[in-house]
Design a protein around this motif. Structure first.
Motif, PDB file in Angstrom:
ATOM      1  N   LEU A  33       0.821  -1.215   0.000  1.00  0.00           N
ATOM      2  CA  LEU A  33       0.000   0.000   0.000  1.00  0.00           C
ATOM      3  C   LEU A  33       0.857   1.268   0.000  1.00  0.00           C
ATOM      4  O   LEU A  33       0.440   2.294  -0.552  1.00  0.00           O
ATOM      5  CB  LEU A  33      -0.963  -0.013   1.188  1.00  0.00           C
ATOM      6  CG  LEU A  33      -2.000  -1.150   1.148  1.00  0.00           C
ATOM      7  CD1 LEU A  33      -2.904  -1.097   2.376  1.00  0.00           C
ATOM      8  CD2 LEU A  33      -2.835  -1.087  -0.120  1.00  0.00           C
ATOM      9  N   PHE A  34       2.043   1.205   0.613  1.00  0.00           N
ATOM     10  CA  PHE A  34       2.961   2.351   0.522  1.00  0.00           C
ATOM     11  C   PHE A  34       3.363   2.578  -0.934  1.00  0.00           C
ATOM     12  O   PHE A  34       3.349   3.702  -1.437  1.00  0.00           O
ATOM     13  CB  PHE A  34       4.226   2.112   1.368  1.00  0.00           C
ATOM     14  CG  PHE A  34       4.079   2.452   2.826  1.00  0.00           C
ATOM     15  CD1 PHE A  34       3.454   3.632   3.222  1.00  0.00           C
ATOM     16  CD2 PHE A  34       4.575   1.606   3.811  1.00  0.00           C
ATOM     17  CE1 PHE A  34       3.329   3.959   4.572  1.00  0.00           C
ATOM     18  CE2 PHE A  34       4.452   1.924   5.158  1.00  0.00           C
ATOM     19  CZ  PHE A  34       3.828   3.090   5.536  1.00  0.00           C
ATOM     20  N   PHE A  35       3.771   1.503  -1.602  1.00  0.00           N
ATOM     21  CA  PHE A  35       4.140   1.613  -3.017  1.00  0.00           C
ATOM     22  C   PHE A  35       2.964   2.123  -3.845  1.00  0.00           C
ATOM     23  O   PHE A  35       3.123   2.957  -4.733  1.00  0.00           O
ATOM     24  CB  PHE A  35       4.597   0.258  -3.558  1.00  0.00           C
ATOM     25  CG  PHE A  35       6.035  -0.074  -3.270  1.00  0.00           C
ATOM     26  CD1 PHE A  35       7.056   0.697  -3.797  1.00  0.00           C
ATOM     27  CD2 PHE A  35       6.376  -1.168  -2.485  1.00  0.00           C
ATOM     28  CE1 PHE A  35       8.391   0.394  -3.543  1.00  0.00           C
ATOM     29  CE2 PHE A  35       7.697  -1.483  -2.223  1.00  0.00           C
ATOM     30  CZ  PHE A  35       8.706  -0.699  -2.746  1.00  0.00           C
ATOM     31  N   LYS A  36       1.777   1.599  -3.560  1.00  0.00           N
ATOM     32  CA  LYS A  36       0.582   1.980  -4.319  1.00  0.00           C
ATOM     33  C   LYS A  36       0.274   3.463  -4.136  1.00  0.00           C
ATOM     34  O   LYS A  36      -0.098   4.159  -5.080  1.00  0.00           O
ATOM     35  CB  LYS A  36      -0.610   1.126  -3.882  1.00  0.00           C
ATOM     36  CG  LYS A  36      -1.792   1.141  -4.829  1.00  0.00           C
ATOM     37  CD  LYS A  36      -2.766   0.028  -4.452  1.00  0.00           C
ATOM     38  CE  LYS A  36      -3.927  -0.005  -5.451  1.00  0.00           C
ATOM     39  NZ  LYS A  36      -4.804   1.161  -5.345  1.00  0.00           N
ATOM     40  N   LEU A  87       7.540  10.418   0.269  1.00  0.00           N
ATOM     41  CA  LEU A  87       6.352  11.041   0.839  1.00  0.00           C
ATOM     42  C   LEU A  87       6.663  12.433   1.386  1.00  0.00           C
ATOM     43  O   LEU A  87       5.829  13.344   1.308  1.00  0.00           O
ATOM     44  CB  LEU A  87       5.764  10.149   1.940  1.00  0.00           C
ATOM     45  CG  LEU A  87       5.056   8.893   1.429  1.00  0.00           C
ATOM     46  CD1 LEU A  87       4.747   7.940   2.585  1.00  0.00           C
ATOM     47  CD2 LEU A  87       3.760   9.257   0.696  1.00  0.00           C
ATOM     48  N   LEU A  88       7.864  12.599   1.946  1.00  0.00           N
ATOM     49  CA  LEU A  88       8.265  13.925   2.420  1.00  0.00           C
ATOM     50  C   LEU A  88       8.374  14.907   1.249  1.00  0.00           C
ATOM     51  O   LEU A  88       7.960  16.072   1.355  1.00  0.00           O
ATOM     52  CB  LEU A  88       9.601  13.844   3.157  1.00  0.00           C
ATOM     53  CG  LEU A  88       9.563  13.252   4.565  1.00  0.00           C
ATOM     54  CD1 LEU A  88      10.969  13.036   5.097  1.00  0.00           C
ATOM     55  CD2 LEU A  88       8.761  14.150   5.512  1.00  0.00           C
ATOM     56  N   GLU A  89       8.917  14.420   0.126  1.00  0.00           N
ATOM     57  CA  GLU A  89       9.004  15.270  -1.058  1.00  0.00           C
ATOM     58  C   GLU A  89       7.616  15.623  -1.577  1.00  0.00           C
ATOM     59  O   GLU A  89       7.359  16.764  -1.986  1.00  0.00           O
ATOM     60  CB  GLU A  89       9.810  14.555  -2.148  1.00  0.00           C
ATOM     61  CG  GLU A  89      11.282  14.417  -1.825  1.00  0.00           C
ATOM     62  CD  GLU A  89      12.040  13.623  -2.870  1.00  0.00           C
ATOM     63  OE1 GLU A  89      11.383  13.090  -3.801  1.00  0.00           O
ATOM     64  OE2 GLU A  89      13.276  13.516  -2.765  1.00  0.00           O
ATOM     65  N   ARG A 138      13.240  -4.650   3.212  1.00  0.00           N
ATOM     66  CA  ARG A 138      12.064  -3.925   3.706  1.00  0.00           C
ATOM     67  C   ARG A 138      12.441  -2.596   4.345  1.00  0.00           C
ATOM     68  O   ARG A 138      11.773  -1.581   4.137  1.00  0.00           O
ATOM     69  CB  ARG A 138      11.297  -4.784   4.707  1.00  0.00           C
ATOM     70  CG  ARG A 138      10.015  -4.139   5.212  1.00  0.00           C
ATOM     71  CD  ARG A 138       9.162  -5.128   5.991  1.00  0.00           C
ATOM     72  NE  ARG A 138       7.939  -4.488   6.426  1.00  0.00           N
ATOM     73  CZ  ARG A 138       7.790  -3.924   7.628  1.00  0.00           C
ATOM     74  NH1 ARG A 138       8.788  -3.946   8.491  1.00  0.00           N
ATOM     75  NH2 ARG A 138       6.643  -3.348   7.961  1.00  0.00           N
ATOM     76  N   ASN A 139      13.519  -2.566   5.126  1.00  0.00           N
ATOM     77  CA  ASN A 139      13.924  -1.326   5.787  1.00  0.00           C
ATOM     78  C   ASN A 139      14.363  -0.265   4.774  1.00  0.00           C
ATOM     79  O   ASN A 139      14.050   0.921   4.915  1.00  0.00           O
ATOM     80  CB  ASN A 139      15.038  -1.600   6.793  1.00  0.00           C
ATOM     81  CG  ASN A 139      14.538  -2.343   8.016  1.00  0.00           C
ATOM     82  OD1 ASN A 139      13.392  -2.150   8.438  1.00  0.00           O
ATOM     83  ND2 ASN A 139      15.368  -3.202   8.568  1.00  0.00           N
ATOM     84  N   GLU A 140      15.095  -0.693   3.745  1.00  0.00           N
ATOM     85  CA  GLU A 140      15.509   0.243   2.710  1.00  0.00           C
ATOM     86  C   GLU A 140      14.284   0.791   1.975  1.00  0.00           C
ATOM     87  O   GLU A 140      14.233   1.976   1.623  1.00  0.00           O
ATOM     88  CB  GLU A 140      16.442  -0.455   1.711  1.00  0.00           C
ATOM     89  CG  GLU A 140      17.830  -0.716   2.256  1.00  0.00           C
ATOM     90  CD  GLU A 140      18.729  -1.362   1.222  1.00  0.00           C
ATOM     91  OE1 GLU A 140      18.266  -1.554   0.067  1.00  0.00           O
ATOM     92  OE2 GLU A 140      19.881  -1.682   1.551  1.00  0.00           O
ATOM     93  N   ALA A 141      13.297  -0.089   1.744  1.00  0.00           N
ATOM     94  CA  ALA A 141      12.068   0.340   1.070  1.00  0.00           C
ATOM     95  C   ALA A 141      11.322   1.368   1.907  1.00  0.00           C
ATOM     96  O   ALA A 141      10.803   2.357   1.391  1.00  0.00           O
ATOM     97  CB  ALA A 141      11.179  -0.865   0.788  1.00  0.00           C
ATOM     98  N   LEU A 142      11.274   1.141   3.217  1.00  0.00           N
ATOM     99  CA  LEU A 142      10.589   2.086   4.094  1.00  0.00           C
ATOM    100  C   LEU A 142      11.288   3.443   4.079  1.00  0.00           C
ATOM    101  O   LEU A 142      10.626   4.498   4.112  1.00  0.00           O
ATOM    102  CB  LEU A 142      10.530   1.529   5.520  1.00  0.00           C
ATOM    103  CG  LEU A 142       9.567   0.352   5.732  1.00  0.00           C
ATOM    104  CD1 LEU A 142       9.766  -0.257   7.119  1.00  0.00           C
ATOM    105  CD2 LEU A 142       8.117   0.795   5.558  1.00  0.00           C
ATOM    106  N   GLU A 143      12.610   3.433   4.047  1.00  0.00           N
ATOM    107  CA  GLU A 143      13.358   4.693   3.951  1.00  0.00           C
ATOM    108  C   GLU A 143      13.016   5.424   2.656  1.00  0.00           C
ATOM    109  O   GLU A 143      12.855   6.649   2.628  1.00  0.00           O
ATOM    110  CB  GLU A 143      14.859   4.421   4.016  1.00  0.00           C
ATOM    111  CG  GLU A 143      15.380   4.003   5.391  1.00  0.00           C
ATOM    112  CD  GLU A 143      15.329   5.154   6.395  1.00  0.00           C
ATOM    113  OE1 GLU A 143      15.288   6.329   5.962  1.00  0.00           O
ATOM    114  OE2 GLU A 143      15.338   4.872   7.611  1.00  0.00           O
TER     115      GLU A 143
END
Length: 246
Positions: A51-54, A85-87, A74-79
């Motif tokens: 859902l983050f990717f989506k 999202l900040l951008e 997974r951790n790299e993906a979350l970063e």
């Protein structure tokens, strides 16, 4: 958790979860003898990642490729999600400020320069590029970007003006039959334009036309030139592609 419980927790439909299972994107760790899907905590973590990717506009096919890759971390993906999202938030905050200033400008409370009216807009990254790569591969997109990147600002501006003119011309004939001479002549100019900046086969051209209608983002932008233009272009592009294959 059962599928209905997961759907209620996340706020998506049961049908969506079934679809994710069908395409191999997210399959529950267990299925009971009576056929109930049982999702584990690991499944929920994967669903969160999906859902983050989506949310960031990745198509399901690409998400599946990413999360099933042996090198996926997974951790790299979350970063990455956090950074993107900040951008996105930064850009949206700027656009909100532009809206607020525009409202005050409209009321006569302040004056805005032309530059201020467009603060927050950024079209340097095409939001549809990822989807284009998925549908037709990297070659056409890379060639197009390379050609445009080598152009001077004056050449790029001339290209944008030609694009605008072509769409206005096509909008003026959008009520003509898609297979009429006038429609086919207009859509031929569009095909030639695309192939000056890229390398689109007839099949890719036809597929692009279909996406004009299937993707509401495309339809909305194209129909700004005239209601029904996206449908007209899809039909005319399909006719052109089929005719010129012979």
């Amino acid at each position: 958790m059962k599928v209905k419980e997961v759907a209620d927790l996340v706020g998506i439909s049961v049908r969506t979860l079934h679809h994710y299972d069908e395409i191999g994107l997210l399959s529950p760790d267990q299925t009971t003898e009576s056929g109930y899907r049982i999702y584990s905590q690991a499944n929920l973590e994967t669903l969160q990642q999906i859902l983050f990717f989506k949310e960031l506009g990745f198509p399901l096919k690409k998400i599946k490729e990413i999360i099933t890759s042996p090198s996926f971390d997974r951790n790299e993906a979350l970063e990455l999600h956090r950074k993107m999202l900040l951008e996105k938030r930064k850009r949206l905050d700027q656009m909100i400020r532009t809206i607020d200033k525009t409202m005050r400008h409209t009321k006569g409370e302040i004056e805005m320069s032309n530059e201020e009216k467009f603060e927050g807009f950024d079209f340097s990254h095409n939001p549809y590029e990822q989807e284009a790569r998925e549908r037709w591969g990297d070659t056409a997109v890379d060639e197009s970007n390379a050609k445009i990147g080598k152009m001077s600002k004056e050449q790029q501006k001339a290209l944008e003006e030609e694009f605008d003119l072509l769409y206005k011309e096509l909008a003026s004939i959008r009520h003509e039959p898609a297979d009429s001479d006038v429609a086919q002549e207009g859509i031929k100019r569009w095909y030639n334009y695309l192939n000056r900046i890229g390398n689109y086969s007839l099949d890719a051209f036809k597929g692009l036309g279909q996406m004009y209608v299937d993707d509401v983002r495309f339809t909305k932008n194209i129909d700004k030139y005239g209601e029904g233009l996206a449908v007209f272009m899809r039909d005319a592009m399909a006719v052109y592609a089929d005719k010129n294959k012979d």
